[in-house]
Design an enzyme around this catalytic site. Sequence first.
Site, PDB file in Angstrom:
ATOM      1  N   PRO A   9       0.788  -1.226   0.000  1.00 19.35           N
ATOM      2  CA  PRO A   9       0.000   0.000   0.000  1.00 19.35           C
ATOM      3  C   PRO A   9       0.824   1.281   0.000  1.00 19.35           C
ATOM      4  CG  PRO A   9      -0.176  -1.159   2.103  1.00 19.35           C
ATOM      5  CD  PRO A   9       0.486  -2.087   1.146  1.00 19.35           C
ATOM      6  N   ASN A  10       0.351   2.208  -0.794  1.00 22.92           N
ATOM      7  CA  ASN A  10       0.899   3.572  -0.894  1.00 22.92           C
ATOM      8  C   ASN A  10       2.219   3.660  -1.657  1.00 22.92           C
ATOM      9  OD1 ASN A  10      -1.215   4.881   0.680  1.00 22.92           O
ATOM     10  ND2 ASN A  10      -0.378   3.708   2.396  1.00 22.92           N
ATOM     11  N   ARG A  17       3.924  10.923  -1.753  1.00 18.10           N
ATOM     12  CA  ARG A  17       3.865  10.681  -0.307  1.00 18.10           C
ATOM     13  C   ARG A  17       5.210  11.025   0.348  1.00 18.10           C
ATOM     14  NH1 ARG A  17       4.770   4.311   1.191  1.00 18.10           N
ATOM     15  NH2 ARG A  17       3.943   5.109   3.162  1.00 18.10           N
ATOM     16  N   TYR A  22      10.594   9.141   1.407  1.00 14.11           N
ATOM     17  CA  TYR A  22      10.593   8.166   0.313  1.00 14.11           C
ATOM     18  C   TYR A  22      11.171   8.705  -0.999  1.00 14.11           C
ATOM     19  CZ  TYR A  22       7.633   5.672   3.601  1.00 14.11           C
ATOM     20  OH  TYR A  22       7.162   5.035   4.726  1.00 14.11           O
ATOM     21  N   ASN A  73       8.123  -5.616  -0.929  1.00 16.73           N
ATOM     22  CA  ASN A  73       8.016  -4.519   0.019  1.00 16.73           C
ATOM     23  C   ASN A  73       6.542  -4.451   0.423  1.00 16.73           C
ATOM     24  OD1 ASN A  73       7.806  -2.200   1.479  1.00 16.73           O
ATOM     25  ND2 ASN A  73       8.862  -0.886   0.012  1.00 16.73           N
ATOM     26  N   ALA A  76       3.098  -0.958   4.745  1.00 17.82           N
ATOM     27  CA  ALA A  76       2.540  -0.998   6.107  1.00 17.82           C
ATOM     28  C   ALA A  76       2.104  -2.404   6.523  1.00 17.82           C
ATOM     29  CB  ALA A  76       1.370  -0.025   6.218  1.00 17.82           C
ATOM     30  N   GLU A  97      12.869  -9.349   1.558  1.00 17.34           N
ATOM     31  CA  GLU A  97      12.098  -8.194   2.030  1.00 17.34           C
ATOM     32  C   GLU A  97      12.881  -6.914   1.739  1.00 17.34           C
ATOM     33  OE1 GLU A  97      11.944  -8.233   6.287  1.00 17.34           O
ATOM     34  OE2 GLU A  97      10.480  -6.611   6.407  1.00 17.34           O
ATOM     35  N   HIS A  99      12.700  -2.504   2.052  1.00 19.09           N
ATOM     36  CA  HIS A  99      12.062  -1.253   2.465  1.00 19.09           C
ATOM     37  C   HIS A  99      12.891  -0.092   1.948  1.00 19.09           C
ATOM     38  CE1 HIS A  99       9.263  -3.370   4.982  1.00 19.09           C
ATOM     39  NE2 HIS A  99      10.286  -4.100   5.407  1.00 19.09           N
ATOM     40  N   ARG A 106      12.997   4.033  12.655  1.00 18.02           N
ATOM     41  CA  ARG A 106      11.741   4.786  12.661  1.00 18.02           C
ATOM     42  C   ARG A 106      10.878   4.410  13.893  1.00 18.02           C
ATOM     43  NH1 ARG A 106       9.118   4.881   6.868  1.00 18.02           N
ATOM     44  NH2 ARG A 106       7.890   6.497   7.923  1.00 18.02           N
TER      45      ARG A 106
HETATM   46  C1  DQA Z   1       8.099   1.026   3.870  1.00 18.76           C
HETATM   47  C2  DQA Z   1       8.192   1.189   5.389  1.00 18.76           C
HETATM   48  C3  DQA Z   1       6.852   0.905   6.037  1.00 18.76           C
HETATM   49  O1  DQA Z   1       6.954   1.049   7.442  1.00 18.76           O
HETATM   50  C4  DQA Z   1       5.813   1.887   5.536  1.00 18.76           C
HETATM   51  O2  DQA Z   1       4.553   1.586   6.082  1.00 18.76           O
HETATM   52  C5  DQA Z   1       5.757   1.948   4.048  1.00 18.76           C
HETATM   53  C6  DQA Z   1       6.994   1.857   3.280  1.00 18.76           C
HETATM   54  C7  DQA Z   1       9.408   1.396   3.153  1.00 18.76           C
HETATM   55  O3  DQA Z   1       9.553   1.033   1.997  1.00 18.76           O
HETATM   56  O4  DQA Z   1      10.247   2.090   3.733  1.00 18.76           O
HETATM   57  O5  DQA Z   1       4.700   2.182   3.470  1.00 18.76           O
HETATM   58  O6  DQA Z   1       7.863  -0.352   3.597  1.00 18.76           O
END
Ligand code: DQA
Length: 143
Positions: A9-10, A17, A22, A73, A76, A97, A99, A106
């Site tokens: 998501p997002n 965002r 990011y 990735n 959230a 994984e 990020h 964080r």
């Molecule tokens: C994320 C880190 C997550 O905590 C966050 O909710 C994201 C992006 C990252 O790529 O840094 O949406 O996965």
Amino acid sequence: MRFLIINGPNINFLGIREPEIYGGRTYLDLIDYIRAGCAELGVDCEFFQSNHEGAIVDASQGAYKRIDGIIINPAAYTHTSIAILDALKAVGIPAVEVHLSDVDSREDFRQVSYAGKACCKRFAGMGFDGYIAAAKHLKQLLG
Ligand code: DQA
């Protein structure tokens, strides 16, 4: 060798965002970057992004017997989703994984990773390059 790159998501809102976290590049920029990196490595790749947990479960299941490695990735859902963890375990495909941000430095609620329990490696805080590092890792692993 074929990899599936799953983003949660997002991630489709990259560039919009929280650019201070990011960055200013978009999801399409990310896809172009990974596609070029995978081409250099000589591996095929396909992409999936969704804001919906069940859709990510479906995409993971869809990789069964078809995909050699998963780069994920979960965004959230990393911190909440046992369903995605179970889906990765169910298909038994080597998964890494990723990020974009350095989740370890964080908020407390980002310190748990369920999906990560089904992954053989994690890259965080490397921005777009984390996905390339993941592809290199999987290529070496699957050699
Ligand atoms: C994320 C880190 C997550 O905590 C966050 O909710 C994201 C992006 C990252 O790529 O840094 O949406 O996965």
